[in-house]
Structure formats: structure tokens, C-alpha cells
Design an enzyme around this catalytic site. Structure first.
Site, PDB file in Angstrom:
ATOM      1  N   SER A 186       9.770  -8.632  28.646  1.00 55.08           N
ATOM      2  CA  SER A 186      10.892  -9.604  28.544  1.00 55.08           C
ATOM      3  C   SER A 186      11.676  -9.731  29.700  1.00 55.08           C
ATOM      4  CB  SER A 186      11.765  -9.075  27.456  1.00 55.08           C
ATOM      5  OG  SER A 186      12.138  -7.628  27.814  1.00 55.08           O
ATOM      6  N   HIS A 214       8.454 -11.416  22.262  1.00 56.21           N
ATOM      7  CA  HIS A 214       8.558 -12.666  22.922  1.00 56.21           C
ATOM      8  C   HIS A 214       7.180 -13.599  23.225  1.00 56.21           C
ATOM      9  CE1 HIS A 214      12.427 -11.985  24.800  1.00 56.21           C
ATOM     10  NE2 HIS A 214      11.977 -10.644  24.515  1.00 56.21           N
ATOM     11  N   LYS A 246      14.082 -14.124  17.563  1.00 56.06           N
ATOM     12  CA  LYS A 246      13.729 -14.938  18.928  1.00 56.06           C
ATOM     13  C   LYS A 246      13.285 -16.343  18.545  1.00 56.06           C
ATOM     14  CE  LYS A 246      13.317 -10.511  21.175  1.00 56.06           C
ATOM     15  NZ  LYS A 246      14.799 -10.379  21.592  1.00 56.06           N
TER      16      LYS A 246
END
Ligand code: PMP
Length: 398
Positions: A186, A214, A246
């Protein structure tokens, strides 16, 4: 006079402030949009994890509102007692189908997933092997286990092979070995070499666990994530972990893998067993997010076209963008004071992107971490490129 037992609170905060390591909370007035109002100023959002803009997608909002009407505001219980609703079951089935896995399980958050599952997979007499840059929730999960731990150099499979060979010579032999890595890192935006990690895991009889927080909605076919990206078989990666907070635009952690993994996880993870289940609105919005990913591939395509354009422009302007190959593009400036000034200059120019400084990254690797968003228009991306170039020149970064 007795000493104030809470005196350390102010003292420690003051120390953080003095060393500029404290968080100053920025407040969004209203939703997280490409142009958001932050601390009263309308700025281009350039550091949210809402990669695909789904947090404001009309289908997700409508699903959440409808679920409140049909199922109420809360679930009333933990999942194992009276808190498993038809919506939770539907979400897990839909997610497993999307991932091409036998089964999935939803936790309250990604953090709760790693903190709850890792200490059940390994314990005394076991070994966890972890990338040195793995996320804090993995680090905490590993700490909660009683397993021994070894850390290998970031994304370095030669170093990983060395650690595995040493583990093989260990006496008495470890009961189980767990190999664990972030999928996309990240802070740097680079992708773990999961194909080689899985092959090494197979050679040494280790479980392989990837945290794809991610990578989901970003990598792989239609945003199916890192396992899809590397065309790996399900039996090569035993736990594919992720989050709905996310790219999916909502909140909640999850795992995908075998039916045995799902049943093991929900019988044993304390964070799952002992914490209230998601409200209907959250669960229904997550189902709608899976729908959108399956039916509207254009969001992922736009995320990547914006990403390619921005990276190229930053490279051409002379910025150091590190090793990133994903929509997380670090603009490495080095000094932490400079990173803070650059972030402030960007804010003045109308772009919201926060500095990442020590101890989150090495002292000389302070950066502005940018995260691309599919909901931006081409003009918005152009605006960001101009602002970065101007701020970089103003501050002598380029
Ligand atoms: N793993 C990684 C790699 C993350 O970046 C995050 C979010 N910061 C998490 C886990 C935790 O996810 P959640 O927000 O769902 O708790």
C-alpha cells in the site's frame, strides 16, 4: 497528592506533535467524491482507496436504502448466534462465485480478518514467514499467534527461499508453515511476486496467504484480484483475503478458499465469533458492489487508463515514482518536511493527497502517496498533473 494516572496521555500526544508524527484529522463535508469538500475547501480527491468510485454508485446506495426498509438498521447479534441474515449468506455465495473459489466468509473488517484468522492458522510449534513490508493487521495477527516468525526482504524470493531452506533444517520440525504477503503493497504500489511465492510454498509444503486489499477491483480479470492476475489455481493460494472498504466502496473483510477453510475460520476466529455482524445496509451494498464489478467492467478499464496517463506524466515531469505498477503512485520526495510542504502546496492548488513519512516509510523515502480513481474525468486527471508539476517546480522537487 496522588499522581494523575492518565497524565501520560497528554505527554505522549505532545511528544508526537513536537516530532510532527501526530495525525491531523481532515474532515470531509459530505461524500467521498472526485471533487470532495475537505476542511471547507473543494479539492480533487487523490488519496482515497475508493478506486472505482463505488462508494457513491447509485446501485450501491439504492441497495443500502432498500435493505434498511426490508431488514432494518442492525442485525441484533453476532453471526454464530442470531446475526446471520439471508443477505450475509447471499453475499458470501456471490463473492465466492466472483472469485472462482469454493467458498467465502465475510468478517467485520479486513483488520478483523487478519487479526482473527492468522492466530488460528498457526500457533506454538509453527512458523510464519512474512514480507518485511506487510500491513500492520498482518503484523498484529502474527503477534497474536504463538508461532515463531521470520521476515524476508521485501518481495525478494531469493531471500524467501533462504528462509524456507533454513526452516526445513529446523529441529524439531515445524508443525505448519504459513507464508504470508500483501498482494499490492500500500505504500509503494508494487505487486508481490505471488506466482513465485506460491511455487516456493508448494515446494516446501507451506500454506500461502495473500492479503489482496489493494489488488481487488484493480488487478486480474474484471478486478478479481491478484490470484486471477497471475492465473494461479485455487490450490496454490490457500487463503485469499481482502476487504470491502477499498475498491468495493463499503466496509468489511473477507476470505476466499476451500469450504474447509470457511468452516474452520468461522468456528475459530474470535474476531468473527464475538463481534456483531454487519448491518443489512452494509451487506446489501457489498452485494451490489459485486454486481457492479461483474456487470460494468468499464470502471476497472478507466482506472487503468487514468493510471497509465498519470504515471507517464509524472515520469516525464521528472518525479521519482518508485517501483509502482498499480494505481497507487508514490511521488517520492525524500525529506519528510518537504513531503508535508508539497502536500500543503497541492491542497492550495486544489488537490488532496497526503504525505507519508517516517515511521510509515524509511526516513529518506517520504512521499506523497497518490491513489487513482476511476470516477475522475480526463480533465480531472489533467488538473492533477498540472498541480503536481507546478507544486514540484515551486518546491524544487523537479
Ligand atoms: N490489509 C491491507 C493491506 C490494508 O491496506 C488494509 C487497510 N488499510 C487492511 C488490510 C485493513 O482493511 P480494513 O479497512 O477492511 O480493516
Amino acid at each position: 497528592m496522588t499522581r494523575d494516572p492518565t497524565g501520560f496521555l497528554r505527554q505522549e500526544v505532545d511528544q508526537l506533535v513536537a516530532s510532527e508524527l501526530d495525525w491531523k484529522l481532515r474532515v470531509l463535508d459530505g461524500p467521498s467524491l472526485p471533487w470532495s469538500v475537505i476542511d471547507g475547501k473543494k479539492v480533487l480527491m487523490f488519496c482515497s482507496n475508493n478506486y472505482l468510485g463505488l462508494s457513491n454508485h447509485p446501485k450501491l446506495k439504492a441497495a443500502a436504502i432498500e435493505a434498511v426498509r426490508t431488514h432494518g438498521a442492525g442485525s441484533g447479534s453476532v453471526r454464530p448466534i442470531a446475526g446471520t441474515m439471508d443477505l450475509h449468506v447471499e453475499l458470501e455465495q456471490r463473492l465466492a462465485r466472483f472469485k472462482g473459489a469454493e467458498a467465502s466468509l465475510v468478517y467485520q473488517s479486513g483488520f478483523a480478518t487478519n487479526a482473527g484468522l492468522i492466530p488460528q492458522l498457526v500457533g506454538e510449534g509453527d512458523l510464519v514467514i512474512s514480507d518485511e513490508l506487510n500491513h500492520g493487521s498482518i503484523i498484529d495477527g502474527v503477534r497474536l499467534s504463538r508461532a515463531e516468525r521470520s521476515v524476508y526482504k521485501h518481495a525478494d524470493t531469493d531471500d524467501l527461499a533462504r528462509v524456507l531452506s533454513e526452516a526445513e533444517r529446523h529441529a524439531p520440525a515445524y508443525r505448519r508453515i504459513l507464508l504470508i504477503t500483501d498482494g499490492v503493497f500500500s505504500m509503494d504500489g508494487d505487486v508481490a511476486p505471488l506466482d513465485r511465492i506460491a511455487a516456493l510454498g508448494a515446494d516446501h509444503g507451506a500454506m500461502v496467504y495473500v492479503d489482496d486489499a489493494h489488488g481487488e477491483g484493480v488487478l486480474g480479470e474484471g478486478g478479481r484480484g491478484i490470484v486471477s492476475h497471475f492465473h494461479l489455481r485455487r490450490d496454490q493460494v490457500h487463503v485469499e483475503m481482502g476487504t470491502f472498504s477499498k475498491a468495493f466502496g463499503v466496509v468489511g473483510g473477507h476470505i476466499s478458499g476451500s469450504t474447509a477453510l470457511r468452516e474452520f475460520a468461522f468456528n475459530k476466529s474470535r474476531t468473527w465469533l464475538l463481534s456483531g455482524s454487519h448491518p443489512p445496509a452494509v451487506t446489501a451494498a457489498c452485494i451490489a458492489a459485486v454486481d457492479v464489478l461483474e456487470q460494468e467492467p468499464e470502471h476497472v478499464a478507466r482506472l487503468w487508463s487514468h493510471t497509465r496517463r498519470f504515471k507517464q506524466a509524472m515520469h516525464d515531469a521528472g518525479f521519482n515514482t518508485g517501483q509502482s505498477t498499480t494505481p497507487i503512485t508514490p511521488i517520492v520526495v525524500g525529506d519528510s518536511g518537504l513531503a508535508r510542504r508539497m502536500s500543503q502546496r497541492l491542497f492550495d492548488l486544489g488537490v488532496f493527497a497526503l504525505p507519508i513519512v517516517f515511521p510509515m516509510v524509511a526516513r529518506d523515502k517520504a512521499r506523497i502517496r497518490t491513489i487513482m480513481n476511476a470516477a475522475l474525468t480526463d480533465d480531472d486527471v489533467g488538473f492533477a498533473i498540472d498541480a503536481f508539476t507546478r507544486a514540484g517546480r515551486d518546491l524544487g522537487v523537479v
